[in-house]
Scaffold this motif. Structure first.
Motif, PDB file in Angstrom:
ATOM      1  N   ALA A  77       0.853  -1.199   0.000  1.00 39.54           N
ATOM      2  CA  ALA A  77       0.000   0.000   0.000  1.00 39.54           C
ATOM      3  C   ALA A  77       0.882   1.239   0.000  1.00 39.54           C
ATOM      4  CB  ALA A  77      -0.869   0.001   1.266  1.00 39.54           C
ATOM      5  N   ILE A  78       0.237   2.380  -0.123  1.00 37.48           N
ATOM      6  CA  ILE A  78       0.896   3.654   0.185  1.00 37.48           C
ATOM      7  C   ILE A  78       0.177   4.222   1.399  1.00 37.48           C
ATOM      8  CG2 ILE A  78       1.508   5.966  -0.604  1.00 37.48           C
ATOM      9  CD1 ILE A  78       1.318   4.947  -3.460  1.00 37.48           C
ATOM     10  N   ARG A  79       0.955   4.651   2.378  1.00 42.59           N
ATOM     11  CA  ARG A  79       0.378   5.282   3.566  1.00 42.59           C
ATOM     12  C   ARG A  79       0.512   6.788   3.396  1.00 42.59           C
ATOM     13  NH1 ARG A  79       0.687   4.142   9.783  1.00 42.59           N
ATOM     14  NH2 ARG A  79       1.185   6.191  10.617  1.00 42.59           N
ATOM     15  N   PHE A  80      -0.606   7.477   3.415  1.00 42.52           N
ATOM     16  CA  PHE A  80      -0.617   8.943   3.273  1.00 42.52           C
ATOM     17  C   PHE A  80      -0.706   9.565   4.649  1.00 42.52           C
ATOM     18  CE2 PHE A  80      -1.694   7.482  -0.888  1.00 42.52           C
ATOM     19  CZ  PHE A  80      -1.152   8.433  -1.743  1.00 42.52           C
ATOM     20  N   GLU A  81       0.265  10.393   4.971  1.00 40.03           N
ATOM     21  CA  GLU A  81       0.286  11.051   6.280  1.00 40.03           C
ATOM     22  C   GLU A  81       0.124  12.548   6.111  1.00 40.03           C
ATOM     23  OE1 GLU A  81       3.904   9.893   8.272  1.00 40.03           O
ATOM     24  OE2 GLU A  81       3.061   7.942   8.810  1.00 40.03           O
ATOM     25  N   PHE A  90      -3.934   7.500   6.326  1.00 41.26           N
ATOM     26  CA  PHE A  90      -4.785   6.452   5.744  1.00 41.26           C
ATOM     27  C   PHE A  90      -3.964   5.712   4.708  1.00 41.26           C
ATOM     28  CE2 PHE A  90      -5.641   8.151   1.474  1.00 41.26           C
ATOM     29  CZ  PHE A  90      -5.287   9.480   1.629  1.00 41.26           C
ATOM     30  N   TYR A  91      -4.470   4.547   4.289  1.00 50.28           N
ATOM     31  CA  TYR A  91      -3.749   3.728   3.315  1.00 50.28           C
ATOM     32  C   TYR A  91      -4.493   3.666   1.979  1.00 50.28           C
ATOM     33  CZ  TYR A  91      -0.969   2.010   7.220  1.00 50.28           C
ATOM     34  OH  TYR A  91      -0.130   1.928   8.304  1.00 50.28           O
ATOM     35  N   HIS A  92      -3.725   3.656   0.913  1.00 51.38           N
ATOM     36  CA  HIS A  92      -4.249   3.307  -0.406  1.00 51.38           C
ATOM     37  C   HIS A  92      -3.627   1.951  -0.740  1.00 51.38           C
ATOM     38  CE1 HIS A  92      -3.971   3.985  -5.037  1.00 51.38           C
ATOM     39  NE2 HIS A  92      -4.863   3.078  -4.712  1.00 51.38           N
ATOM     40  N   PRO A  93      -4.390   0.861  -0.538  1.00 50.63           N
ATOM     41  CA  PRO A  93      -3.813  -0.474  -0.699  1.00 50.63           C
ATOM     42  C   PRO A  93      -3.986  -1.029  -2.112  1.00 50.63           C
ATOM     43  CG  PRO A  93      -5.997  -0.664   0.217  1.00 50.63           C
ATOM     44  CD  PRO A  93      -5.799   0.798  -0.106  1.00 50.63           C
ATOM     45  N   PHE A  94      -3.293  -2.117  -2.401  1.00 46.52           N
ATOM     46  CA  PHE A  94      -3.573  -2.879  -3.629  1.00 46.52           C
ATOM     47  C   PHE A  94      -4.630  -3.908  -3.261  1.00 46.52           C
ATOM     48  CE2 PHE A  94       0.974  -1.719  -4.322  1.00 46.52           C
ATOM     49  CZ  PHE A  94       0.800  -0.929  -5.439  1.00 46.52           C
ATOM     50  N   GLU A  95      -5.858  -3.495  -3.225  1.00 47.19           N
ATOM     51  CA  GLU A  95      -6.931  -4.420  -2.836  1.00 47.19           C
ATOM     52  C   GLU A  95      -8.259  -3.911  -3.354  1.00 47.19           C
ATOM     53  OE1 GLU A  95      -7.088  -5.322   1.383  1.00 47.19           O
ATOM     54  OE2 GLU A  95      -9.121  -6.112   1.217  1.00 47.19           O
ATOM     55  N   ARG A  96      -8.934  -4.769  -4.108  1.00 53.38           N
ATOM     56  CA  ARG A  96     -10.265  -4.374  -4.598  1.00 53.38           C
ATOM     57  C   ARG A  96     -11.288  -4.435  -3.477  1.00 53.38           C
ATOM     58  NH1 ARG A  96     -10.143  -7.530 -10.194  1.00 53.38           N
ATOM     59  NH2 ARG A  96      -9.178  -5.886 -11.421  1.00 53.38           N
ATOM     60  N   LEU A  97     -12.319  -3.636  -3.659  1.00 58.79           N
ATOM     61  CA  LEU A  97     -13.405  -3.636  -2.677  1.00 58.79           C
ATOM     62  C   LEU A  97     -14.334  -4.827  -2.904  1.00 58.79           C
ATOM     63  CD1 LEU A  97     -14.108   0.154  -2.981  1.00 58.79           C
ATOM     64  CD2 LEU A  97     -13.592  -0.996  -0.809  1.00 58.79           C
ATOM     65  N   GLU A 120      -9.797   1.170   7.098  1.00 58.54           N
ATOM     66  CA  GLU A 120      -9.759   0.166   8.171  1.00 58.54           C
ATOM     67  C   GLU A 120     -10.940  -0.791   8.064  1.00 58.54           C
ATOM     68  OE1 GLU A 120      -7.975   2.066  12.118  1.00 58.54           O
ATOM     69  OE2 GLU A 120      -9.596   3.269  11.278  1.00 58.54           O
ATOM     70  N   GLU A 121     -12.083  -0.268   7.640  1.00 60.21           N
ATOM     71  CA  GLU A 121     -13.286  -1.112   7.625  1.00 60.21           C
ATOM     72  C   GLU A 121     -13.452  -1.888   6.320  1.00 60.21           C
ATOM     73  OE1 GLU A 121     -16.975   0.307   9.168  1.00 60.21           O
ATOM     74  OE2 GLU A 121     -16.023   1.741  10.500  1.00 60.21           O
TER      75      GLU A 121
END
Ligand code: FDA
Length: 523
Positions: A77-81, A90-97, A120-121
């Protein structure tokens, strides 16, 4: 047929192109790569996009083989601070919803979730990042995630490469040391028969139509070819300097035109290894932290209009702390934009010579990979000796795909600045006005409903709706209400999926090894 390809430049673009073409065509196409020993490579470019696995897969290189050679780590992921406000991340992950009742869990999060952050959810990856987990078990098997996944063997064919990312979501990309990767790919390329000429290109020969016939080197004479690939970096020696192709700047929407980078040793036994890139918002740009095996790459990307070189270096050193003492800083000027056409006559530009947005979301190497994959798909019939212009359709199709891909990423990155709540400095205030009418219109729609297939950038550019959603919600300036239809639907399935996702995340955090632990074995 085109028999001889000459590549000018030996950075990531040059060697990725050489090895990929070799893997595709074997010795049916001769490849010569000319690189200068005098002109250094850019020396940055160490975080990647999840499609990169197709590249290594296509070359038949296993992770156990190439990762230790390049001090590589996983990137989930990329974590944006601080993009919203100080202390927020928050994170922008490599994961589909996942989906429930025909709507994404993000839509349902607006309706029945919201106690915690969307990332997170709605994503398992967030928990794995926070706990610094490896995406692979110690026996090498990949963890399964809800919305697809699956491992890839070696030898993927080019027809199933980047574009099929739309079929399979892969849960990670890599971080690697750019210099080590270039050396590693040099060895692989030379072993596989790439002719490697270490010399400066000092001239370019063209015929009466303007097609390139050869490049002239300082010590090795003329190197002739049918097709020339310009991988000379921001110099763009062939495509711009020789052929004079127009370059369209993106500076009006993406003003970051400089960076300063440091290579900081890291004691992985005490601090572990983060399985993600971090992007921290700063007064006039943002700082990347890319964790490698044994060191971190850090860099401040900023707009020269708002920050001087000295101030940027000082900011970066303060950010790093005592570990920055005595380390040499690498200052880089960034050319932001793209060539109107990346393929002109018999010259194809790949890498920084073709175009670049900025390092946010790590798309430079993704553009290289897309460029080579598309080149194989659109490979030309004619070289200069054929005196035939019959490849116009191939060229136009190639240029259209490559250009639209970069334009889509330009828009996605513009959203990062425009959509960020942060507006406390002149740099961040000005960002709220940037972007063209199309993005403004899309943002108007997203104020009323989350991004979806039907209303994001309409051409392939790597980022799917879940990425636009993760960013829009994470950045915080625009938050749509739930779609009205959801109040009329049964929410049971969505509620069950939210609960199952948390259970799965907890189980995986318990079962998966630490990132450092897994890599220590691999390395
Ligand atoms: P590069 O400049 O590395 O290489 C040019 C080559 O051409 C060199 O070998 C040089 O010797 C040769 N050359 C030039 N003139 C010549 C001549 N006359 N004769 C012979 N040879 C000549 N991407 C990404 O995916 N993730 C990331 O995290 C980042 N981060 C990042 C940060 C910053 C600040 C920038 C500017 C860029 C990135 N990138 C990135 C982009 C990434 O760095 C880039 O896409 C790759 O390194 C590829 O670079 P090139 O090979 O195109 O040029």
């Amino acid at each position: 047929m085109v028999k001889n390809v000459v590549i000018v430049g030996g950075g990531t673009a040059g060697w990725m192109s050489a090895t990929y073409l070799r893997a595709a065509f074997g010795d049916r196409v001769g490849i010569t790569l000319v690189e200068s020993a005098r002109i250094p490579t850019i020396g940055v470019g160490e975080a990647t996009f999840s499609t990169i696995r197709h590249f290594f897969g296509y070359l038949g290189l296993a992770e156990s083989e190439w990762m230790p050679e390049c001090n590589a780590t996983y990137k989930l992921a990329i974590r944006f601070e601080n993009w919203r406000r100080p202390g927020h991340h928050f994170y922008h992950p490599f994961e589909r919803l996942q989906r429930a009742n025909g709507f994404s869990l993000a839509d349902w999060w607006l309706q029945i979730g919201g106690a915690r952050r969307l990332d997170e959810e709605c994503f398992i990856t967030t928990a794995l990042c926070e706990a610094q987990r490896s995406p692979r078990h110690l026996d090498g098997t990949l963890y399964g995630i809800g919305a697809g996944g699956g491992d890839l063997g070696a030898g993927t064919d080019p027809g199933r490469s980047t574009l099929t990312e739309q079929d399979t979501q892969f849960p990670y990309a890599y971080h690697f040391d750019a210099a080590m990767l270039a050396r590693y790919l040099t060895r692989i390329g030379v072993e596989q028969g790439v002719r490697h000429v270490t010399d400066d290109v000092v001239g370019v020969g063209r015929d009466d139509r303007g097609w390139i016939t050869h490049v002239t080197t300082r010590e090795h004479g003329e190197v002739a070819g049918d097709l020339f690939i310009d991988c000379s970096g921001f110099r763009a020696l062939l495509i711009n300097k020789t052929l004079g192709e127009e370059f369209d700047s993106f500076a009006d929407v993406l003003p970051n035109d400089r960076a300063v980078a440091l290579r900081v040793p890291s004691d992985i036994d005490t601090v572990g290894i983060r399985p993600y890139t971090t992007a921290t918002a700063m007064d006039a740009g943002w700082i990347w932290r890319i964790p490698l095996y044994g060191r971190d790459g850090l860099g401040y990307v900023y707009a020269g209009e708002y920050c001087s070189e000295e101030e940027a270096e000082r900011t970066l050193r303060d950010f790093v702390g005592p570990a920055a003492a005595g380390l040499a800083a690498n200052h880089v000027r960034i050319r932001v934009g793209r060539n109107r056409r990346s393929w002109v006559a018999n010259c194809v530009a790949i890498g920084l010579s073709s175009g670049f947005v900025e390092p946010l979301e790590s798309t430079g190497i993704f553009f290289i990979q897309n460029g080579i994959e598309q080149l194989v798909k659109h490979f030309p019939r004619y070289g200069p000796a054929d005196r035939n212009d019959g490849d116009d359709g191939l060229r136009a199709a190639y240029n259209g795909q490559v250009g639209r891909c970069m334009d889509g990423v330009r828009e996605f990155l513009t959203l990062h600045y425009r959509g960020a709540s942060r507006a406390d400095t002149p740099y961040w205030k000005a960002a709220k006005e940037r972007g063209d009418a199309e993005l403004a219109e899309r943002m108007r729609v997203w104020a009323e409903m989350l991004p979806g297939e039907e209303n994001i950038w309409p051409h392939y550019h790597g980022f799917e709706p879940y990425s636009w959603i993760a960013m829009l919600i994470g950045l915080g300036r625009v938050q749509p209400p739930p779609r009205p239809a959801l109040a009329l639907l049964d929410a049971t399935e969505a509620g069950q999926k939210f609960a199952a996702l948390q259970t799965q995340a907890k189980r995986l955090v318990g079962e998966l090894p630490g990132h450092r632990e897994y890599l220590a074995r691999l390395h």
